[in-house]
Design a protein around this motif. Structure first.
Motif, PDB file in Angstrom:
ATOM      1  N   GLY A 179       2.750  -8.190  -8.380  1.00  0.00           N
ATOM      2  CA  GLY A 179       1.457  -7.843  -8.947  1.00  0.00           C
ATOM      3  C   GLY A 179       1.153  -6.365  -8.815  1.00  0.00           C
ATOM      4  N   THR A 180       1.502  -5.773  -7.696  1.00  0.00           N
ATOM      5  CA  THR A 180       1.268  -4.348  -7.482  1.00  0.00           C
ATOM      6  C   THR A 180       2.140  -3.517  -8.412  1.00  0.00           C
ATOM      7  N   GLN A 211     -11.766  -6.143 -15.505  1.00  0.00           N
ATOM      8  CA  GLN A 211     -10.745  -6.702 -14.633  1.00  0.00           C
ATOM      9  C   GLN A 211     -10.212  -8.019 -15.187  1.00  0.00           C
ATOM     10  N   VAL A 212     -11.040  -8.768 -15.892  1.00  0.00           N
ATOM     11  CA  VAL A 212     -10.572 -10.007 -16.528  1.00  0.00           C
ATOM     12  C   VAL A 212      -9.519  -9.675 -17.590  1.00  0.00           C
ATOM     13  N   ASP A 213      -9.780  -8.644 -18.411  1.00  0.00           N
ATOM     14  CA  ASP A 213      -8.796  -8.230 -19.419  1.00  0.00           C
ATOM     15  C   ASP A 213      -7.472  -7.854 -18.760  1.00  0.00           C
ATOM     16  N   LEU A 218      -1.756  -9.009 -17.073  1.00  0.00           N
ATOM     17  CA  LEU A 218      -0.729  -8.913 -16.031  1.00  0.00           C
ATOM     18  C   LEU A 218      -0.310 -10.261 -15.471  1.00  0.00           C
ATOM     19  N   GLY A 219      -0.916 -11.342 -15.947  1.00  0.00           N
ATOM     20  CA  GLY A 219      -0.568 -12.660 -15.434  1.00  0.00           C
ATOM     21  C   GLY A 219      -1.037 -12.876 -14.012  1.00  0.00           C
ATOM     22  N   LEU A 220      -2.179 -12.306 -13.680  1.00  0.00           N
ATOM     23  CA  LEU A 220      -2.751 -12.416 -12.340  1.00  0.00           C
ATOM     24  C   LEU A 220      -4.134 -13.038 -12.441  1.00  0.00           C
ATOM     25  N   SER A 221      -4.616 -13.582 -11.339  1.00  0.00           N
ATOM     26  CA  SER A 221      -6.024 -13.970 -11.276  1.00  0.00           C
ATOM     27  C   SER A 221      -6.859 -12.714 -11.053  1.00  0.00           C
ATOM     28  N   ASN A 226      -7.930  -7.742  -8.111  1.00  0.00           N
ATOM     29  CA  ASN A 226      -8.824  -6.945  -7.278  1.00  0.00           C
ATOM     30  C   ASN A 226      -8.141  -6.523  -5.984  1.00  0.00           C
ATOM     31  N   ARG A 227      -7.368  -7.429  -5.390  1.00  0.00           N
ATOM     32  CA  ARG A 227      -6.631  -7.098  -4.165  1.00  0.00           C
ATOM     33  C   ARG A 227      -5.570  -6.033  -4.425  1.00  0.00           C
ATOM     34  N   VAL A 228      -4.911  -6.136  -5.586  1.00  0.00           N
ATOM     35  CA  VAL A 228      -3.905  -5.143  -5.942  1.00  0.00           C
ATOM     36  C   VAL A 228      -4.536  -3.761  -6.079  1.00  0.00           C
TER      37      VAL A 228
END
Length: 264
Positions: A179-180, A211-213, A218-221, A226-228
């Motif tokens: 993800g990072t 952030q939703v976009d 990126l295929g992330l929640s 947000n953590r990334v």
């Protein structure tokens, strides 16, 4: 949900972030909506004054489009070429559950002419992610443009190859990178793409995405994304304050993403 507005690169000397294309585009400028399209195509092949004038003429088809407007439905066959002159649009895949995967961004200068050229339905939806300026160029006018301006037609063919290569890179991004790493890669790619059309000024570019976009790209929640972003900030690779994204360490960010701009 937070919206990003501007990104700043702190080390403008880093190779690749303002990379000169095979054919150099004209000097930066955003006074006319046709500039992005002309600048993009000039990056794929030389255009003469008649070519540029013809591209500027397409601005007569430009209309404002509100955020979340569906521009072309999945399985639809467009009878026009769709050209983005300002804002961000996306190519999306949707599940019956409502989940969305963004599979490509259409930024200024990008277009979709599949229906016009091939009379073939799209396998995805095209949607405005932000307020956009979009031209819907009728089939007859678009085909006439390509017939009268072979340099434009050739540049568009080369642009499609770059778009195909970008799609491959996005698949690799989701399939092989953490993800990072995939977030860092996207930030580097957007700096390149926007720089090619003169929309990077003093190391800054607009990134009007939520952030939703970004999570759906990126295929992330949203929570994971947000953590990334917090991790990138903690590692002093980026700074995020009041809708301003600042890339503090471009070399390190590129190394983290293993980003190479040749596919663009």
């Amino acid at each position: 949900m937070e919206t990003f507005a501007t990104a700043t690169v702190m080390d403008p000397a880093v190779p690749g972030f303002a990379r000169t294309r095979r054919h150099a585009a004209p000097a930066a400028g955003r006074s006319r909506p046709g500039c992005a399209l002309a600048r993009k195509l000039a990056g794929f092949g030389p255009l003469d004054e008649q070519d540029r004038a013809a591209l500027e003429g397409l601005t007569g088809y430009v209309r404002p489009v509100e955020r979340h407007t569906v521009l072309v439905e999945q399985d639809g066959v467009a009878d026009h070429a769709l050209i983005v002159f300002a804002g961000f649009a996306s190519r999306d895949k949707h599940r019956a559950s409502g989940r969305r995967q963004i599979v490509a961004y259409l930024i200024p200068g990008d277009l979709c002419d599949r229906g016009v050229l091939h009379d073939y339905p799209l396998d995805h939806t095209i949607e405005a992610l932000t307020h956009c300026l979009v031209a819907k160029v009728p089939r007859a006018a678009y085909l006439d443009l390509l017939g009268r301006h072979p340099r434009i037609a050739l540049a568009l063919q080369r642009a499609r190859l770059a778009e195909e290569a970008t799609a491959h890179e996005w698949v690799a991004n989701v399939g092989m990178r953490s993800g990072t790493e995939r977030t860092a890669h996207l930030l580097c790619e957007l700096m390149e793409r926007l720089g090619m059309i003169g929309q990077v000024t003093d190391g800054q570019y607009d990134l009007p995405l939520t952030q939703v976009d970004l999570a759906d790209t990126l295929g992330l929640s949203s929570v994971h994304l947000n953590r990334v972003l917090q991790a990138l900030r903690r590692d002093k690779l980026i700074s995020l304050r009041e809708q301003r994204l600042r890339i503090l360490a471009p070399r390190q960010l590129r190394a983290l993403a293993e980003f190479e701009a040749g596919y663009l």
